[in-house]
Design an enzyme around this catalytic site. Structure first.
Site, PDB file in Angstrom:
ATOM      1  N   TYR A  13       0.836  -1.190   0.000  1.00  0.00           N
ATOM      2  CA  TYR A  13       0.000   0.000   0.000  1.00  0.00           C
ATOM      3  C   TYR A  13       0.874   1.245   0.000  1.00  0.00           C
ATOM      4  O   TYR A  13       2.084   1.145   0.203  1.00  0.00           O
ATOM      5  CB  TYR A  13      -0.896  -0.010   1.243  1.00  0.00           C
ATOM      6  CG  TYR A  13      -0.095  -0.081   2.529  1.00  0.00           C
ATOM      7  CD1 TYR A  13       0.316   1.086   3.166  1.00  0.00           C
ATOM      8  CD2 TYR A  13       0.280  -1.300   3.088  1.00  0.00           C
ATOM      9  CE1 TYR A  13       1.070   1.042   4.321  1.00  0.00           C
ATOM     10  CE2 TYR A  13       1.043  -1.357   4.248  1.00  0.00           C
ATOM     11  CZ  TYR A  13       1.434  -0.188   4.859  1.00  0.00           C
ATOM     12  OH  TYR A  13       2.195  -0.232   6.003  1.00  0.00           O
ATOM     13  N   SER A 250       4.961   4.441  13.042  1.00  0.00           N
ATOM     14  CA  SER A 250       4.486   3.057  12.973  1.00  0.00           C
ATOM     15  C   SER A 250       4.406   2.540  11.541  1.00  0.00           C
ATOM     16  O   SER A 250       4.228   3.284  10.592  1.00  0.00           O
ATOM     17  CB  SER A 250       3.100   3.029  13.608  1.00  0.00           C
ATOM     18  OG  SER A 250       2.274   2.094  12.981  1.00  0.00           O
ATOM     19  N   LYS A 251       4.537   1.219  11.433  1.00  0.00           N
ATOM     20  CA  LYS A 251       4.427   0.623  10.114  1.00  0.00           C
ATOM     21  C   LYS A 251       3.070  -0.080   9.978  1.00  0.00           C
ATOM     22  O   LYS A 251       2.760  -0.635   8.938  1.00  0.00           O
ATOM     23  CB  LYS A 251       5.546  -0.414   9.911  1.00  0.00           C
ATOM     24  CG  LYS A 251       6.893   0.186   9.563  1.00  0.00           C
ATOM     25  CD  LYS A 251       7.436  -0.475   8.302  1.00  0.00           C
ATOM     26  CE  LYS A 251       8.806  -0.035   7.900  1.00  0.00           C
ATOM     27  NZ  LYS A 251       8.984   1.377   7.659  1.00  0.00           N
ATOM     28  N   ARG A 252       2.288  -0.075  11.049  1.00  0.00           N
ATOM     29  CA  ARG A 252       1.003  -0.782  10.946  1.00  0.00           C
ATOM     30  C   ARG A 252       0.133  -0.109   9.901  1.00  0.00           C
ATOM     31  O   ARG A 252      -0.104   1.107   9.961  1.00  0.00           O
ATOM     32  CB  ARG A 252       0.296  -0.774  12.306  1.00  0.00           C
ATOM     33  CG  ARG A 252       0.773  -1.881  13.213  1.00  0.00           C
ATOM     34  CD  ARG A 252      -0.011  -1.900  14.466  1.00  0.00           C
ATOM     35  NE  ARG A 252      -0.051  -0.550  15.047  1.00  0.00           N
ATOM     36  CZ  ARG A 252      -0.863  -0.172  15.990  1.00  0.00           C
ATOM     37  NH1 ARG A 252      -1.716  -1.017  16.490  1.00  0.00           N
ATOM     38  NH2 ARG A 252      -0.837   1.056  16.465  1.00  0.00           N
ATOM     39  N   GLN A 253      -0.344  -0.914   8.959  1.00  0.00           N
ATOM     40  CA  GLN A 253      -1.057  -0.350   7.816  1.00  0.00           C
ATOM     41  C   GLN A 253      -2.201   0.589   8.223  1.00  0.00           C
ATOM     42  O   GLN A 253      -2.354   1.665   7.666  1.00  0.00           O
ATOM     43  CB  GLN A 253      -1.597  -1.477   6.926  1.00  0.00           C
ATOM     44  CG  GLN A 253      -2.614  -0.975   5.926  1.00  0.00           C
ATOM     45  CD  GLN A 253      -2.780  -1.893   4.740  1.00  0.00           C
ATOM     46  OE1 GLN A 253      -2.200  -2.955   4.694  1.00  0.00           O
ATOM     47  NE2 GLN A 253      -3.581  -1.465   3.781  1.00  0.00           N
TER      48      GLN A 253
END
Ligand code: GLU
Length: 477
Positions: A13, A250-253
């Site tokens: 994404y 953060s890398k959380r989508q």
């Protein structure tokens, strides 16, 4: 001629950091009358995600950023795909081998792992011991035709590799700290470094604007440019994006994917404006910029070096501002599907427009709009406390009086409302809170809420009468 590019790997994404990189590249190209291209860096087959490119393109489409050129595949302005350019990379890899700047390596993974471990223990900076560099040219060539191998770039010894970065100025790295990087993998695909440099050169990229995480790759690229006899583009490495506590974003989508922000009801205009300010400012306190304004005002020289904090509260504030100022038509169009998906009957267009106009001044995101106006579309729900207020004698007389007065009306306007309120006070003797609380509760479902003219604007006369009738049922005496 200025030419920039956005060169994502299709791993899923579009991250807000990716949007910022793309935006700065886009803005710099626009500002200078240059062009901006999209190149999909898909040479790492193991990281490829199905549908990622379509998803990326659709997110750029939603956000309103367009690319300037591309080959036939993927539409008129469609992207370049590195996976379709393998022959080009092979040509330059061979050139590097011929000139003695690259060599095949036949070490298997087991050996590489052990060597890495040993060198780590010995506190050596580079993980590979250059075992295959000592092979004779003839032996290397013979083995290359039969054995699985990779190609490595030969780093020069004992020199400072220096380059200038627009954001960081002079950057210097000791060549002895550079591993002999892999440029071709066993699967026949080049690595990021090789393909990136070859493409930037062949595509005539004048400025490489990318995230700080690529800064450590740049000396390797500088070497590649030198060995291939090319002059490098100008580099600008953008500051890290940070959480408010200064940790890396953060890398959380769910927290960082641009599509998720759009789905949550943040406007494309807000996202562009917000992201533009993550690492750049105009030098004054102006904060609201349309894309067109940014195209004029953006300056690559004003990109900051220190990390940029991603402040969700600021994003909320900015979106609420855009919601208030955007044309009502546009907001209505954007939010129609949100309302219908929640089963609102929005066939009465005037009512829908008024409802959206009322609600947009009270929310941060498009998705919050329906909740603000639910009471104008669905039956009201009362709790015990509401029931107690409505069962009061004063409440009953006010609502009953209104019902009687309105029964004979077929249309209604603001003046009628004023005079009705006046008459209510005269006839029932109820005023102030005792007058307004039950009316609001009866018509709107809460004692706090919009003023009476707004209520009358959003509710048709029939609904008003029906709601007054329902409220009378609470009175038992
Ligand atoms: N493919 C790299 C990425 O995924 C590109 C880095 C660069 O712009 O050179 O971000």
């Amino acid at each position: 001629m200025i030419k920039t590019r956005f060169a994502p790997s299709p791993t899923g994404y579009l991250h807000v950091g990716g949007l910022r990189t793309a935006l700065y590249n886009y803005l710099y190209a626009k500002k200078t009358g240059g062009s901006f291209v999209l190149r999909i860096e898909d040479t790492d087959q193991s990281r490829k995600v199905e549908g990622a490119v379509d998803n990326l393109l659709s997110t750029f489409n939603r956000i309103g950023i367009q690319f300037d050129e591309g080959p036939d595949q993927g539409g008129e302005n469609g992207p370049y795909f590195q996976s379709q350019r393998l022959d080009t990379y092979k040509k330059y890899i061979n050139e590097l081998i011929d000139s003695g700047n690259a060599y095949p390596c036949f070490c298997d993974t087991e050996r590489l792992k052990n060597v890495r471990q040993q060198r780590l223990t010995d506190k050596l900076n580079t993980p590979y011991d250059r075992h295959c560099l000592s092979l004779s040219r003839d032996e290397a060539m013979t083995r290359m035709s039969t054995e699985s191998h990779i190609i490595r770039l030969k780093s020069p010894a004992d020199e400072d590799i220096i380059f200038y970065d627009i954001v960081r100025d002079k950057v210097s790295i000791k060549s002895n700290d550079l591993d002999d990087q892999v440029i071709l993998k066993t699967d026949g695909f080049p690595t990021y470094h090789l393909a990136n440099v070859v493409d930037d050169h062949l595509m005539g990229i004048s400025h490489v604007i990318r995230g700080e995480e690529w800064l450590s790759s740049t000396p390797k690229h500088v070497l590649l440019y030198r060995f291939l006899g090319w002059s490098p583009p100008k580099f600008a490495h953008l500051p890290l994006l940070l959480n408010p506590d200064k940790s890396k974003l953060s890398k959380r989508q769910g927290d960082v994917a641009v599509e998720d922000f759009l789905d949550k009801g943040f406007l494309a205009e807000t996202m562009l404006n917000f992201v533009a300010l993550l690492g750049w400012n105009p030098g004054n306190d102006k904060e609201i910029f349309s894309l067109k304004n940014l195209e004029k005002e953006f300056s690559i020289k004003r990109i900051q070096k220190s990390g940029a904090v991603f402040d969700q509260d600021k994003l909320n504030w900015m979106n609420s501002l855009y919601l208030k100022n955007e044309s009502l038509e546009n907001i209505c169009k954007k939010v129609e599907s949100v309302f219908t998906s929640e089963n609102f009957d929005i066939s009465d267009n005037d009512k829908f427009r008024s409802a959206v106009d009322y609600a947009r001044k009270r929310v941060n995101t498009l998705n919050e709009l329906p909740d603000e106006v639910r009471m104008f579309y669905f039956d009201l729900k009362f709790n015990n406390e509401d029931g107690e207020i409505l069962s009061l004698k004063t409440s009953f007389s006010v609502c009953q009086f209104w019902l009687k007065e309105l029964d004979t009306q077929s249309s209604w306007n603001a003046d009628d409302l004023k005079s009705l309120l006046k008459r209510t006070i005269e006839e029932t003797g109820v005023k102030g809170k005792d007058l307004y609380s039950p009316l609001r509760l009866a018509l709107y479902g809460s004692v706090h809420g919009p003023d009476m003219p707004t209520l009358f604007n959003l509710l048709d006369l029939e609904t008003i009468k029906l709601r007054l009738k329902t409220s009378l049922e609470f009175h038992t005496g």
